[in-house]
Design a protein around this motif. Structure first.
Motif, mmCIF file in Angstrom:
data_model
loop_
_atom_site.group_PDB
_atom_site.id
_atom_site.type_symbol
_atom_site.label_atom_id
_atom_site.label_comp_id
_atom_site.label_asym_id
_atom_site.label_seq_id
_atom_site.Cartn_x
_atom_site.Cartn_y
_atom_site.Cartn_z
ATOM 1 N N LEU A 1 1.966 -2.356 7.197
ATOM 2 C CA LEU A 1 2.906 -1.253 7.418
ATOM 3 C C LEU A 1 3.351 -1.149 8.869
ATOM 4 C CD1 LEU A 1 1.425 1.482 5.108
ATOM 5 C CD2 LEU A 1 3.675 0.439 4.889
ATOM 6 N N MET B 1 6.470 -2.986 9.598
ATOM 7 C CA MET B 1 7.310 -2.739 8.452
ATOM 8 C C MET B 1 8.782 -3.029 8.719
ATOM 9 S SD MET B 1 7.674 0.708 6.238
ATOM 10 C CE MET B 1 8.558 1.546 7.493
ATOM 11 N N THR C 1 8.085 5.567 3.277
ATOM 12 C CA THR C 1 7.652 4.584 2.278
ATOM 13 C C THR C 1 7.220 5.297 1.003
ATOM 14 O OG1 THR C 1 6.836 3.317 4.152
ATOM 15 C CG2 THR C 1 6.180 2.574 1.957
ATOM 16 N N ALA D 1 8.627 -1.786 1.674
ATOM 17 C CA ALA D 1 8.529 -2.562 2.915
ATOM 18 C C ALA D 1 8.399 -4.045 2.604
ATOM 19 C CB ALA D 1 7.336 -2.096 3.726
ATOM 20 N N MET E 1 12.189 -2.523 6.197
ATOM 21 C CA MET E 1 12.529 -2.094 4.851
ATOM 22 C C MET E 1 13.298 -3.180 4.104
ATOM 23 S SD MET E 1 11.696 1.033 3.897
ATOM 24 C CE MET E 1 10.598 2.140 4.755
#
Ligand SMILES: Cc1cc2nc3c(=O)[nH]c(=O)nc-3n(C[C@H](O)[C@H](O)[C@H](O)COP(=O)(O)OP(=O)(O)OC[C@H]3O[C@@H](n4cnc5c(N)ncnc54)[C@H](O)[C@@H]3O)c2cc1C
Lengths: 527, 194
Positions: free
Chosen positions: B10, B13, B63, B5, B15
């Protein structure tokens, strides 16, 4: 104010004839009663979709039409592993699952009404003879076939052979089967009953935009509406049937699309929500007088759930088939539908052509699989032919629909749990059928074959079964519950046993017959 | 691969492109079709990322899953050849991560025009008049079969002699008794033991 979408609106306090569900059973009943001059209220949980709304895309269509409210599963059937929250493949819309169905319309055979007598005692099975026989139903089969426009009977011509059928029928001939044909199939080969001939578009599961396929939505609903006696309320989900001090049904409680509760007074209630929702509603309607659920003094409500044997065999060839072009299920081999215990099981099965697009193929061909073995099945798509197996499964008391109070739907109601274990007879028959299907394809040069496990149940039967004696079942030979004189069951739940035949023709025939009985009883004021 | 990430939080997040590339590779190795171009695989990976965006549990699983792939690969999963990559995937088959990727791929990769074309499926047909004049019966490597039942013949409903057989061969043993189907326990033909 009711939410009727037709010109006719019946007052909520008027004691009406209330039909719950507008599928094969409920829709037929509504049409038959209104055509006899009897007004009805139809409560349908789903929306009113029209043919213009339908789409030629498997998932989009599924999400538009299917009953997606949560359900749970248990038992050793593979569905509980592969599709734990989708035990059945059913429609939630006006017209019910007849909008999704393909159209195969075989009749029951005479002995299939009398399986306890003919098959004898089958350990672990809860076999029982129907209180009616083929002679009771034969005239209604005729009427149902004419209504549905079944090919091959009453002068309706057969559908032409499509690619999938050519492989299937040539294979059948080679292995020595004789009784194969493109029907009976309730889709027009030529114009009939105001509807056009099939254009072989291959999207019959997706509603059939061309209206060549019979469904309640193309035929019975518009005709019932025209009488001016149909009060149709879509997005109206019945949640309870209530009763008076005498134990007679007196009203139906239902939720509208916004979750508001309504009460429709009733002098007669006909329940046709298909074999999961019908027992669920009876179980949700328990009271101190009916502690185990309405009409359940026998304890059989929800039990003996049947779903036909089912399974699919794919054949892979070195030349193109393009099975997806044309009518999905216009092909049947009947030779194995006989009762021949020498094969090692009681009852019989049909083989019927089937086709899926890549989207459904990927989801169903081998649930849970991935990797090169899986993708090679799809790489052969163009060269694949497919057949579905449909055979009689044994009724078992422990295969049953119950209320799962640990899980709630969006309305806060307990969801139905569907428990199913295959009976050894089912397993023996399925094995036989898989092998027979493979032989058919091998006979015309298949390079490979694949066995696909049962899909979520498209045929759901038996959960309020018909019986001569009140202690053996839920309804009598007219579909009237043994316990509540003005409560009828009008769908496949009433099947005492399932036979090998696809069920809808029989559901429609029973509903036509029941409508006559109800009309007669109303006239003579016996209800 | 660094942490897949972009942001330490998170919940927000997004990617990294590297993580996305790894995911595309995962989808292709798990669902290999020589005939399918990159586009559908990329779209499927992006769909997986979008779904993960909407569900905390999938986000966490994804993740974690991408990190473990590199650990199992002993470096960068993307550097493995097809066979080695497949072996790694077999080792994570039972994880939440892989289950999520598999399910989402099965539902989306095969609901894609480009994949249909590659597999030889023609998609929507009603708007083109169906196949009635476009080859619904163009299979020519087998003779045209009959479409009606053989004339004047009736399928026997019950095999000859079946009615003389007391009951079918299959017996499961056990099973509950019921009024209409007395089970073995109510039979008086049990073996008598002293
Ligand atoms: C893909 C597919 C292919 C099929 N092909 C064939 C075939 O070739 N031949 C064949 O014979 N059969 C076939 N069938 C099966 C056939 O569709 C069913 O047998 C038939 O529709 C069942 O009729 P029914 O009246 O019992 O229920 P349905 O037609 O399912 O109708 C029930 C209706 O009741 C409504 N309902 C449920 N609960 C409530 C409630 N509480 N309140 C209000 N409304 C409610 C539902 O929304 C639904 O509209 C197929 C089914 C599927 C899914």
């Amino acid at each position: 104010m009711t939410a009727s979408v037709t010109g006719c609106s019946i007052d909520q306090d008027e004691e009406a004839i209330v039909i719950i569900g507008s599928g094969a059973g409920g829709g037929t009943l509504a049409h038959e009663l209104t055509s006899k001059g009897i007004p009805v209220v139809v409560l349908e949980a789903g929306p009113y979709l029209a043919h213009d709304d339908y789409v030629n895309n498997e998932w989009e269509s599924f999400n538009q039409m299917a009953w997606l409210d949560p359900r749970t599963t248990s038992g050793s059937w593979r569905i509980a592993r592969d599709f734990p929250n989708l035990p059945a493949w059913l429609v939630k819309a006006v017209g019910g699952t007849t909008t999704h169905w393909s159209g195969a319309t075989p009749r029951f055979k005479a002995h299939e009404f009398k399986t306890r007598s003919v098959y004898g005692r089958v350990e672990g099975a809860n076999l029982l003879d129907w209180p009616i026989g083929i002679e009771d139903l034969a005239p209604y089969y005729d009427r149902a076939e004419k209504a549905m426009g079944s090919t091959h009977v009453h002068g309706r011509p057969p559908l032409p052979a499509n690619n999938n059928y050519k492989v299937f029928a040539n294979g059948a001939e080679k292995v020595g089967y004789k009784f194969y044909a493109t029907g009976p199939y309730a889709t027009n080969a030529e114009e009939y009953d105001g509807r056009p001939a099939s254009i072989q578009d291959g999207f019959n599961f997706q509603g059939d935009k061309n209206k060549s396929k019979w469904s309640i939505l193309v035929r019975e609903m518009p005709r019932a509406e025209k009488t001016g006696l149909l009060d149709l309320r879509p997005r109206s989900q019945a949640v309870q049937v209530t009763h008076d001090a005498e134990g007679r049904a007196d009203a139906v409680l239902y939720l509208d699309k916004d979750g508001n509760l309504h009460r429709q007074a009733a002098k007669l209630v006909c329940l046709a929500g298909n074999s999961i929702e019908t027992p669920r509603l009876l179980l949700l309607s328990g009271t101190p007088r009916f502690p185990d659920g309405l009409a359940n003094s026998s304890g059989q409500v929800g039990r003996n759930y049947m779903r036909h044997l089912t399974g699919t065999v794919w054949g892979y060839f070195d030349k193109p088939v393009r099975m997806y072009r044309g009518e999905t299920m216009a092909g049947v081999i009947s030779d194995e539908s006989t009762h021949d215990p020498d094969r090692g099981f009681a009852g019989g099965y049909y083989m019927e052509t089937i086709s899926l697009g890549p989207a459904f193929m990927a989801a169903f061909v081998e649930p849970g699989a991935w990797g090169p073995d899986f993708t090679s099945l799809l790489d052969s798509y163009t060269n694949s032919a497919g057949m579905w197996i449909v055979g009689e499964d044994m009724p078992q008391e422990t295969n049953r629909v119950t209320l799962n109070t640990n899980a709630k739907d969006e309305n806060g109601l307990p969801v139905p749990n569907v428990h199913y274990d295959d009976h050894p007879n089912d397993i023996a028959m399925r094995e036989h059928a898989y092998a027979a299907g493979e032989k058919v394809y091998q006979a015309v040069g298949a390079q490979g074959t694949h066995r696909t496990a049962p899909y979520p149940s498209t045929h759901n039967l038996g959960t309020a079964r018909m019986s001569e004696r009140p202690e053996d079942g839920v309804v009598d030979k007219w579909g009237r519950t043994h316990d509540v004189p003005n409560l009828f069951i009008s769908d496949g739940s009433v099947f005492t046993t399932g036979a090998a035949a696809n069920p809808t023709l029989t559901i429609v025939a029973l509903a036509i017959r029941q409508a006559e009985y109800i009309a007669d009883q109303l006239k003579t004021q016996q209800i | 691969m660094v942490f897949p990430a972009k942001y330490p939080s998170l919940n927000a997040m997004e990617m990294t492109e590297e993580a996305r590339q790894t995911l595309i590779r995962v989808v292709r190795v798990a669902f290999p079709h020589e005939c399918v171009p990159d586009g559908p695989y990329e779209r499927t990976a992006d769909k997986i990322l979008t779904e993960a965006q909407n569900e905390t549990w999938f986000r966490v699983a994804l993740t974690q899953g991408l990190l473990s792939l590199n650990q199992l690969a002993g470096g960068d999963f993307q550097d493995l050849d097809d066979e080695a990559a497949l072996r790694v995937l077999r080792r994570v088959e039972g994880t939440e991560f892989f289950g999520f990727v598999r399910r989402t791929t099965v539902l989306n990769l095969y609901d894609d025009d480009e994949v249909w074309a590659a597999l030889g499926y023609e998609g929507a047909s009603f708007d083109q008049g169906g196949y009635i004049n476009r080859g619904f019966n163009d299979l020519d490597w087998l003779p045209d079969p009959r479409i009606d039942y053989p004339e004047g013949e009736q399928l026997p409903e019950i095999a000859p002699g079946a009615l003389d057989v007391p009951s079918p061969a299959v017996e499961s043993g056990g099973g509950e008794d019921s009024t209409n189907q007395p089970g073995a326990t109510s039979s008086d033909m049990e073996e008598v033991k002293k």
